[in-house]
Design an enzyme around this catalytic site. Structure first.
Site, PDB file in Angstrom:
ATOM      1  N   ASP A  27      65.363  54.084 -19.247  1.00  0.00           N
ATOM      2  CA  ASP A  27      66.609  54.261 -20.010  1.00  0.00           C
ATOM      3  C   ASP A  27      67.028  55.732 -20.092  1.00  0.00           C
ATOM      4  O   ASP A  27      68.189  56.076 -19.837  1.00  0.00           O
ATOM      5  CB  ASP A  27      66.452  53.718 -21.440  1.00  0.00           C
ATOM      6  N   LYS A  45      61.572  45.317 -25.668  1.00  0.00           N
ATOM      7  CA  LYS A  45      61.130  46.588 -25.085  1.00  0.00           C
ATOM      8  C   LYS A  45      59.853  47.125 -25.739  1.00  0.00           C
ATOM      9  O   LYS A  45      59.082  47.838 -25.109  1.00  0.00           O
ATOM     10  CB  LYS A  45      62.257  47.628 -25.157  1.00  0.00           C
ATOM     11  N   THR A  99      70.186  52.452 -41.350  1.00  0.00           N
ATOM     12  CA  THR A  99      68.964  52.293 -42.149  1.00  0.00           C
ATOM     13  C   THR A  99      68.205  53.618 -42.110  1.00  0.00           C
ATOM     14  O   THR A  99      67.684  54.016 -41.058  1.00  0.00           O
ATOM     15  CB  THR A  99      68.087  51.157 -41.578  1.00  0.00           C
TER      16      THR A  99
HETATM   17  P1  NAP Z   1      68.254  47.942 -31.356  1.00  0.00           P
HETATM   18  O1  NAP Z   1      66.879  48.452 -31.165  1.00  0.00           O
HETATM   19  O2  NAP Z   1      68.468  46.585 -31.910  1.00  0.00           O
HETATM   20  O3  NAP Z   1      69.007  49.024 -32.305  1.00  0.00           O
HETATM   21  C1  NAP Z   1      70.304  48.768 -32.812  1.00  0.00           C
HETATM   22  C2  NAP Z   1      70.854  50.019 -33.482  1.00  0.00           C
HETATM   23  O4  NAP Z   1      72.211  49.748 -33.870  1.00  0.00           O
HETATM   24  C3  NAP Z   1      70.117  50.413 -34.765  1.00  0.00           C
HETATM   25  O5  NAP Z   1      70.154  51.812 -34.899  1.00  0.00           O
HETATM   26  C4  NAP Z   1      70.966  49.733 -35.848  1.00  0.00           C
HETATM   27  O6  NAP Z   1      70.874  50.341 -37.097  1.00  0.00           O
HETATM   28  C5  NAP Z   1      72.350  49.976 -35.275  1.00  0.00           C
HETATM   29  N1  NAP Z   1      73.348  49.048 -35.811  1.00  0.00           N
HETATM   30  C6  NAP Z   1      73.459  47.724 -35.561  1.00  0.00           C
HETATM   31  N2  NAP Z   1      74.534  47.215 -36.216  1.00  0.00           N
HETATM   32  C7  NAP Z   1      75.096  48.249 -36.886  1.00  0.00           C
HETATM   33  C8  NAP Z   1      76.233  48.371 -37.731  1.00  0.00           C
HETATM   34  N3  NAP Z   1      77.014  47.316 -38.011  1.00  0.00           N
HETATM   35  N4  NAP Z   1      76.537  49.584 -38.236  1.00  0.00           N
HETATM   36  C9  NAP Z   1      75.773  50.658 -37.941  1.00  0.00           C
HETATM   37  N5  NAP Z   1      74.684  50.624 -37.154  1.00  0.00           N
HETATM   38  C10 NAP Z   1      74.345  49.428 -36.625  1.00  0.00           C
HETATM   39  O7  NAP Z   1      69.062  47.966 -29.982  1.00  0.00           O
HETATM   40  P2  NAP Z   1      68.893  48.971 -28.741  1.00  0.00           P
HETATM   41  O8  NAP Z   1      67.939  48.414 -27.764  1.00  0.00           O
HETATM   42  O9  NAP Z   1      68.668  50.349 -29.268  1.00  0.00           O
HETATM   43  O10 NAP Z   1      70.351  48.853 -28.096  1.00  0.00           O
HETATM   44  C11 NAP Z   1      71.479  49.353 -28.785  1.00  0.00           C
HETATM   45  C12 NAP Z   1      72.725  49.092 -27.959  1.00  0.00           C
HETATM   46  O11 NAP Z   1      72.648  49.816 -26.756  1.00  0.00           O
HETATM   47  C13 NAP Z   1      72.915  47.624 -27.572  1.00  0.00           C
HETATM   48  O12 NAP Z   1      74.286  47.328 -27.652  1.00  0.00           O
HETATM   49  C14 NAP Z   1      72.463  47.586 -26.119  1.00  0.00           C
HETATM   50  O13 NAP Z   1      73.116  46.571 -25.384  1.00  0.00           O
HETATM   51  C15 NAP Z   1      72.886  48.955 -25.650  1.00  0.00           C
HETATM   52  N6  NAP Z   1      72.089  49.427 -24.518  1.00  0.00           N
HETATM   53  C16 NAP Z   1      72.747  49.716 -23.384  1.00  0.00           C
HETATM   54  C17 NAP Z   1      72.032  50.159 -22.293  1.00  0.00           C
HETATM   55  C18 NAP Z   1      72.764  50.474 -21.023  1.00  0.00           C
HETATM   56  O14 NAP Z   1      72.112  50.586 -19.991  1.00  0.00           O
HETATM   57  N7  NAP Z   1      74.064  50.636 -21.059  1.00  0.00           N
HETATM   58  C19 NAP Z   1      70.632  50.322 -22.356  1.00  0.00           C
HETATM   59  C20 NAP Z   1      69.997  50.024 -23.566  1.00  0.00           C
HETATM   60  C21 NAP Z   1      70.741  49.577 -24.647  1.00  0.00           C
HETATM   61  P3  NAP Z   1      69.808  49.817 -38.195  1.00  0.00           P
HETATM   62  O15 NAP Z   1      68.532  50.547 -37.900  1.00  0.00           O
HETATM   63  O16 NAP Z   1      70.419  50.190 -39.482  1.00  0.00           O
HETATM   64  O17 NAP Z   1      69.698  48.320 -38.023  1.00  0.00           O
END
Ligand code: NAP
Length: 293
Positions: free
Chosen positions: A107, A71, A158
């Site tokens: 989003d 993204k 983080t």
């Molecule tokens: P991303 O940029 O990779 O961000 C991941 C986030 O999750 C970060 O804040 C990360 O924290 C945190 N995280 C990961 N593992 C963790 C753990 N074990 N404990 C605590 N925090 C943790 O991903 P994203 O694009 O924001 O997407 C996040 C989620 O939303 C994904 O599952 C994605 O599939 C979902 N999503 C859904 C939709 C929908 O339409 N339903 C749309 C977009 C995204 P750190 O900074 O500490 O690594």
């Protein structure tokens, strides 16, 4: 779906991509409206993102969705950004229009539309608590602030990334509403949860059906609205299961998925997205898989 010489191609770039549900409901929507479009999942390796994005023009495609992990990294390869995508600094939809690639971010709009339409929850003047500071958190926090929330509290594993989001929001929305970051180890603060009207999980915790809960549900107040934007192969995360068991108002990731996809659909086709059909496509998929709701 009959492929013909004039079939228009859209799809999604991601890595991995096997989990995507977008082809299911987008193709159902095209079929419902009799549009000669096809939506295809593309597994694009990081080293191929530039070439793949250039191929949107080369293959005369109408557009593409961009998902994890592209993204932000796709930004240099588009010609223009919508004002929203520019502010957020991330793109999840590209439209190939008059020879140019225009980047959008749907989003946040999808999140707010689903919250209002499906959740019957009006975010204006509400206290919001947001978990996570990744790509999705940016679009969602923008849309919540624009919807007139009373306050926003963020936490993230983080700290640096959490503070980066906080500072970004303070820069884009100076003096709009109180914004604060709390340390991740304080995330279960009963005082904070007591004040919270809407809790949003934007971390990827829950993608794996066995992931444990980030927040202790014992301290959820009675009227809190839970929105977990994550979905997994069960359809439902543990957080959603707990919320439903406690009879709390809640929404899950499939709702946001459909509504953000609906905005992309409308950008590409200039037609109103048939939300009911999109939801039905997902429901039927879930019904076919025995472990799903
Ligand atoms: P991303 O940029 O990779 O961000 C991941 C986030 O999750 C970060 O804040 C990360 O924290 C945190 N995280 C990961 N593992 C963790 C753990 N074990 N404990 C605590 N925090 C943790 O991903 P994203 O694009 O924001 O997407 C996040 C989620 O939303 C994904 O599952 C994605 O599939 C979902 N999503 C859904 C939709 C929908 O339409 N339903 C749309 C977009 C995204 P750190 O900074 O500490 O690594």
């Amino acid at each position: 779906m009959k492929i013909s010489p004039v079939t228009k191609i859209v799809g999604v770039f991601g890595y991995p991509i096997a989990h995507t549900l977008s082809p299911l409901f987008q193709n159902a929507a095209f079929k419902e409206l009799g549009l000669n479009f096809i939506y295809f999942p593309f597994l694009v390796k990081p080293q191929d993102l530039k070439k793949a994005t250039e191929a949107i023009k080369a293959l005369n495609m109408v557009g593409i969705n961009v998902t994890i992990p592209y993204k932000k990294t796709v930004l240099p390869y588009v010609d223009e950004l919508s004002p929203e995508a520019k502010k957020i600094g991330a793109v999840n939809t590209i439209h190939h229009c008059q020879g140019k690639l225009i980047g959008y971010n749907t989003d946040g709009e999808g999140f707010i539309n689903s919250l209002r339409e499906e959740g019957r929850f009006e975010p204006e003047e509400k206290n919001v608590y947001l978990l996570g500071a990744g790509g999705a958190a940016y679009g969602i926090s923008h849309s919540l602030i624009k919807a007139g929330i009373k306050s926003l509290t963020l936490t993230n594993r983080t700290k640096e990334k959490g503070e980066l989001l906080l500072n970004h929001l303070k820069r884009v929305f100076p003096q709009i509403c109180p914004l604060r970051f709390i340390e991740f180890h304080q995330r279960n603060s009963p005082t904070l949860l007591k004040e919270t009207d809407l809790l949003v999980n934007t971390t990827s915790v829950g993608m794996n059906a066995n992931d444990s809960l980030l927040i202790n549900p014992e301290i959820f107040p009675r009227k809190i609205f839970i929105y977990d934007i994550v979905y997994n192969k069960n359809g439902k995360t543990k957080l959603m299961e707990v919320a439903e068991k406690r009879k709390l108002p809640c929404l899950g990731g499939e709702e946001m998925l459909i509504y953000q996809g609906a905005v992309s659909f409308e950008i590409w086709t200039k037609r109103k997205a048939p939300i009911k059909i999109m939801k039905k496509a997902i429901r039927e998929k879930n019904a076919k898989i025995p472990y799903c709701r």
